[in-house]
Design an enzyme around this catalytic site. Structure first.
Site, PDB file in Angstrom:
ATOM      1  N   GLY A  61       0.801  -1.214   0.000  1.00 20.83           N
ATOM      2  CA  GLY A  61       0.000   0.000   0.000  1.00 20.83           C
ATOM      3  C   GLY A  61       0.832   1.260   0.000  1.00 20.83           C
ATOM      4  O   GLY A  61       0.378   2.318  -0.447  1.00 20.83           O
ATOM      5  N   SER A 103       6.991   4.379   3.779  1.00 19.23           N
ATOM      6  CA  SER A 103       6.636   3.204   4.578  1.00 19.23           C
ATOM      7  C   SER A 103       5.693   3.646   5.679  1.00 19.23           C
ATOM      8  O   SER A 103       6.087   4.396   6.577  1.00 19.23           O
ATOM      9  CB  SER A 103       7.880   2.548   5.184  1.00 19.23           C
ATOM     10  OG  SER A 103       7.512   1.536   6.114  1.00 19.23           O
ATOM     11  N   SER A 105       4.341   1.966   8.128  1.00 23.63           N
ATOM     12  CA  SER A 105       4.777   1.484   9.446  1.00 23.63           C
ATOM     13  C   SER A 105       6.119   2.082   9.822  1.00 23.63           C
ATOM     14  O   SER A 105       6.438   2.225  11.010  1.00 23.63           O
ATOM     15  CB  SER A 105       4.894  -0.044   9.437  1.00 23.63           C
ATOM     16  OG  SER A 105       5.980  -0.460   8.612  1.00 23.63           O
ATOM     17  N   THR A 108       9.230  -1.300   7.177  1.00 24.49           N
ATOM     18  CA  THR A 108       9.245  -2.222   6.045  1.00 24.49           C
ATOM     19  C   THR A 108      10.683  -2.564   5.681  1.00 24.49           C
ATOM     20  O   THR A 108      11.452  -1.685   5.275  1.00 24.49           O
ATOM     21  CB  THR A 108       8.529  -1.593   4.838  1.00 24.49           C
ATOM     22  OG1 THR A 108       7.242  -1.117   5.251  1.00 24.49           O
ATOM     23  CG2 THR A 108       8.377  -2.607   3.719  1.00 24.49           C
ATOM     24  N   ARG A 155      -2.819   0.296   3.229  1.00 27.06           N
ATOM     25  CA  ARG A 155      -3.591   0.456   1.999  1.00 27.06           C
ATOM     26  C   ARG A 155      -4.700   1.488   2.141  1.00 27.06           C
ATOM     27  O   ARG A 155      -5.204   2.013   1.143  1.00 27.06           O
ATOM     28  CB  ARG A 155      -4.185  -0.891   1.588  1.00 27.06           C
ATOM     29  CG  ARG A 155      -5.203  -1.467   2.564  1.00 27.06           C
ATOM     30  CD  ARG A 155      -5.571  -2.891   2.186  1.00 27.06           C
ATOM     31  NE  ARG A 155      -6.613  -3.470   3.018  1.00 27.06           N
ATOM     32  CZ  ARG A 155      -6.399  -4.029   4.204  1.00 27.06           C
ATOM     33  NH1 ARG A 155      -5.164  -4.084   4.702  1.00 27.06           N
ATOM     34  NH2 ARG A 155      -7.395  -4.549   4.902  1.00 27.06           N
ATOM     35  N   GLU A 241      -6.685  -7.972  -0.283  1.00 28.37           N
ATOM     36  CA  GLU A 241      -6.537  -7.650   1.134  1.00 28.37           C
ATOM     37  C   GLU A 241      -7.859  -7.380   1.845  1.00 28.37           C
ATOM     38  O   GLU A 241      -8.029  -7.768   2.999  1.00 28.37           O
ATOM     39  CB  GLU A 241      -5.609  -6.450   1.302  1.00 28.37           C
ATOM     40  CG  GLU A 241      -4.180  -6.734   0.858  1.00 28.37           C
ATOM     41  CD  GLU A 241      -3.215  -5.635   1.260  1.00 28.37           C
ATOM     42  OE1 GLU A 241      -2.971  -5.463   2.464  1.00 28.37           O
ATOM     43  OE2 GLU A 241      -2.723  -4.934   0.352  1.00 28.37           O
ATOM     44  N   HIS A 257      -1.855  -9.465 -26.750  1.00 25.75           N
ATOM     45  CA  HIS A 257      -0.764 -10.164 -27.427  1.00 25.75           C
ATOM     46  C   HIS A 257      -0.371 -11.452 -26.699  1.00 25.75           C
ATOM     47  O   HIS A 257       0.630 -12.076 -27.045  1.00 25.75           O
ATOM     48  CB  HIS A 257       0.450  -9.237 -27.564  1.00 25.75           C
ATOM     49  CG  HIS A 257       0.176  -8.063 -28.445  1.00 25.75           C
ATOM     50  ND1 HIS A 257       0.442  -8.054 -29.789  1.00 25.75           N
ATOM     51  CD2 HIS A 257      -0.390  -6.858 -28.153  1.00 25.75           C
ATOM     52  CE1 HIS A 257       0.072  -6.885 -30.299  1.00 25.75           C
ATOM     53  NE2 HIS A 257      -0.438  -6.148 -29.328  1.00 25.75           N
ATOM     54  N   LYS A 351       5.404 -11.895   8.232  1.00 22.73           N
ATOM     55  CA  LYS A 351       6.383 -11.002   8.855  1.00 22.73           C
ATOM     56  C   LYS A 351       6.919 -11.588  10.161  1.00 22.73           C
ATOM     57  O   LYS A 351       8.116 -11.484  10.457  1.00 22.73           O
ATOM     58  CB  LYS A 351       5.745  -9.632   9.120  1.00 22.73           C
ATOM     59  CG  LYS A 351       5.486  -8.827   7.853  1.00 22.73           C
ATOM     60  CD  LYS A 351       4.870  -7.476   8.186  1.00 22.73           C
ATOM     61  CE  LYS A 351       4.672  -6.643   6.934  1.00 22.73           C
ATOM     62  NZ  LYS A 351       4.046  -5.329   7.210  1.00 22.73           N
TER      63      LYS A 351
END
Length: 358
Positions: A61, A103, A105, A108, A155, A241, A257, A351
């Site tokens: 996100g 980031s 948080s 990351t 996000r 998510e 294609h 994580k």
């Protein structure tokens, strides 16, 4: 899996959305207004002299904010803009590059690793974060930085993670007029939000209708190159998510294609697919014709086809309105599936295991 519910029943919506994701989505225009203000308040701007490139480092996100800005401001700035979703940065970046580390948080690991590369390469660095290690680094190195409000899923903080950077770029003298255009876009999506929000009845609410249409179907989103390519990817991620379903995306004309051949005939797999096309209302005649023919070819080879013509006077209005619609659709689909849109347990578990095995 439970049966679909009445999306016009506010009580059921609240019961099935305990994290309040729909409320957060509805407040997105307000978030964008606040984000524009944050960008205007940054005191120490990055140096703009001899700048040739802007590179974004971010994941998920946070990372998509760079993709959005690349399509919205690259032409206006005349600079090469790149997005890096990885642990490493290419060696061609250097002193003529502004690296924007994003980031939510602030922790990351891929982004922090990319920042280490940026330091080694001598890039100018700007940071956007909610806190964490990136905050500590930014303060230690005294980088220009913007701390955005916490408490959201990354996000759901798209406005905070994208618009302040564009404002800063304009304040650096690298482009003109974006702030005005962005404020007009906020008004535009606010109007759209009223027709897609919880209080808008399902009979006239396109977001609710589409969520019901793709219930028990696999969404494959095709965006026309450029703005809608990014929007299609955002739809895919939000369906993953928020609704906790697989979803896939591709871009036109490239899919004509290769991928179009994969939809060879209607079978038990393709019968469960809804092909969704995102196309700008004023797209070039050749691309409009391509979308029309491609959608027609798929009519008898997948379960359903939906073509969405995205309006708006500016690129910013088109980009954010297309994204905003997808956010609503994904949240309504989560409610229909009786899953909480907010938590992302698989990502949290990954994580945790990565941290344990270091």
């Amino acid at each position: 899996m439970s049966e679909p519910v009445d999306l016009d029943d506010v009580v059921q919506l609240e019961e099935r959305d305990p994290g309040g994701m729909l409320s957060v989505i509805e407040s997105f225009p307000k978030q964008c207004t606040e984000a524009l203000r944050l960008g205007g308040e940054l005191q120490d701007l990055p140096a703009s002299e001899d700048l040739k490139r802007i590179a974004f480092a971010g994941m998920g996100g946070s990372g998509i904010s760079g993709e959005i800005l690349r399509y919205l401001i690259e032409e206006a700035t005349g600079l090469a803009i790149s997005v890096h979703r990885s642990y490493r940065l290419p060696s061609l970046l250097g002193q003529d590059t502004l690296l924007v580390a994003v980031s939510y948080s602030g922790n990351t690991e891929e982004t922090l690793s990319a920042v280490d590369d940026a330091i080694y390469l001598g890039c100018r660095i700007m940071a956007v974060y909610g806190g964490g290690s990136l905050l500590e680094m930014a303060r230690g190195y005294r980088w220009p930085s913007i701390q955005v409000p916490g408490g959201l899923q990354p996000r759901a903080a798209l406005g905070y993670l994208s618009l302040p950077v564009a404002v800063v770029v304009e304040r650096m003298g690298l482009m003109h007029g974006f702030i005005k255009v962005a404020n007009e876009a906020v008004e535009y999506i606010a109007e759209k939000g009223e027709s897609w929000g919880r209080l808008s009845p399902g009979k006239s609410n396109f977001a609710k209708k589409l969520a019901g249409r793709i219930f028990n179907r696999l969404a494959v989103i095709y965006g026309t190159e450029g703005l809608m390519e990014v929007a299609a990817y955002r739809w895919k991620c939000q369906l993953n998510e928020n609704a906790k379903v697989p979803a896939f995306c591709h871009v036109l004309p490239e899919m004509d294609h290769n991928e179009i051949v994969g939809w060879h005939e209607l079978d038990e797999v393709s019968n469960k697919v809804e092909a969704i096309f995102l196309v700008e209302e004023d797209v070039s005649p050749s691309l409009a014709k391509r979308v029309e023919i491609t959608a027609d070819l798929l009519q008898d080879r997948v379960g359903g086809v939906t073509v969405i013509h995205v309006g708006g006077k500016t690129r910013t209005e088109k980009m954010f309105s297309a994204i905003y619609l997808g956010d609503f659709v994904s949240a309504y689909l989560a409610v229909l599936r009786n899953v909480d849109p907010t938590p992302v347990e698989a990502i949290a578990e990954l994580k945790e295991r990565m941290a344990r095995e270091e």
